[in-house]
Scaffold this active site. Sequence first.
Site, PDB file in Angstrom:
ATOM      1  N   LYS A  38       0.830  -1.211   0.000  1.00 49.06           N
ATOM      2  CA  LYS A  38       0.000   0.000   0.000  1.00 49.06           C
ATOM      3  C   LYS A  38       0.860   1.254   0.000  1.00 49.06           C
ATOM      4  CE  LYS A  38      -0.846   0.316   4.990  1.00 49.06           C
ATOM      5  NZ  LYS A  38       0.578   0.468   5.232  1.00 49.06           N
ATOM      6  N   ARG A  92      -7.132   3.225  10.262  1.00 47.88           N
ATOM      7  CA  ARG A  92      -7.006   1.782  10.432  1.00 47.88           C
ATOM      8  C   ARG A  92      -8.032   1.240  11.427  1.00 47.88           C
ATOM      9  NH1 ARG A  92      -0.974   1.901   9.221  1.00 47.88           N
ATOM     10  NH2 ARG A  92      -0.217  -0.218   9.268  1.00 47.88           N
ATOM     11  N   ARG A 141      11.942  -7.397   2.389  1.00 52.62           N
ATOM     12  CA  ARG A 141      11.771  -5.942   2.338  1.00 52.62           C
ATOM     13  C   ARG A 141      12.797  -5.205   3.194  1.00 52.62           C
ATOM     14  NH1 ARG A 141       6.189  -2.646   3.267  1.00 52.62           N
ATOM     15  NH2 ARG A 141       6.619  -2.550   5.481  1.00 52.62           N
ATOM     16  N   ARG A 179      12.966  -3.272   8.992  1.00 54.90           N
ATOM     17  CA  ARG A 179      12.225  -2.689  10.113  1.00 54.90           C
ATOM     18  C   ARG A 179      11.931  -3.746  11.162  1.00 54.90           C
ATOM     19  NH1 ARG A 179       7.488   0.262   7.011  1.00 54.90           N
ATOM     20  NH2 ARG A 179       6.369  -0.997   8.507  1.00 54.90           N
ATOM     21  N   ARG A 186       0.432  -8.445  13.266  1.00 58.29           N
ATOM     22  CA  ARG A 186      -0.132  -7.250  12.621  1.00 58.29           C
ATOM     23  C   ARG A 186      -1.294  -7.641  11.705  1.00 58.29           C
ATOM     24  NH1 ARG A 186       4.686  -4.513   9.760  1.00 58.29           N
ATOM     25  NH2 ARG A 186       3.253  -2.834   9.322  1.00 58.29           N
TER      26      ARG A 186
END
Length: 225
Positions: free
Chosen positions: A13, A88, A127, A160, A171
């Site tokens: 996103k 959210r 990532r 991260r 999450r």
Amino acid sequence: MIIVFVGAPGSGKGTHARRTAERCGLRHVSTGDLLRDAVERKTDVGLRAKEYMDAGKLVPDEVMMDLVSELLDSREGGDGVVFDGFPRTLAQAEGLDRLLAERGLKVDKAMLVDISEDEAVERMALRISCPKCGAVYNLKSNPPGVEGVCDKCGGKLEVRSDDREETVRDRFKEFRRQTQPVIDYYRDRGILASVRTSGPVDEVARKVAAALDGCGDAGGTSEGA
Ligand code: AMP
């Protein structure tokens, strides 16, 4: 023009929100980036947000509304915004509507970037991102020119802390529980568009642009693209 991007962790996103903002000449606002910056600078918001972020949990709504209210007041870069990762929760969606209404604005389009949990875990393992400018790379499909160095600003790239598998799965659970009502909220209002985020990033970007009718200014919905 206000567009909100909603998507589970690893859905891409951020990438598509950023591209949409560039294409449409809107300001890109990632609440995740704003919070990471606040944590790094140890501001009041950063200190309140850190423990939730480290645990893969959502930061409380009051903290988020303070952050977004301040941001809308700054009006730096104009009124047009692509929100990335906000709202959210249903309370945030309703709060955003209130903040926008006070300023004579409204959400024009909500864009759901859709991904399965296993696909997301696989993607997150590849990532790396730049803590300085927020750029995100994928070691397989979109590596930086020089290993470990950001192409855009020369910052040092890192994984991260919230991209580890266990945290990603937490999450995801949180996403289903808290963010599904946000998706339903925008669907009920007839402003939800949705794109499956499998395949090459440019192809997904084209689908996002098509689902938004360019910049999200045409009416109607375009779910299931
Ligand atoms: P992101 O970069 O969008 O994946 O966000 C990273 C982390 O920041 C999330 O896991 C949350 O802890 C926090 N965060 C970002 N946006 C929000 C939001 N709208 N509400 C609550 N927490 C948020």
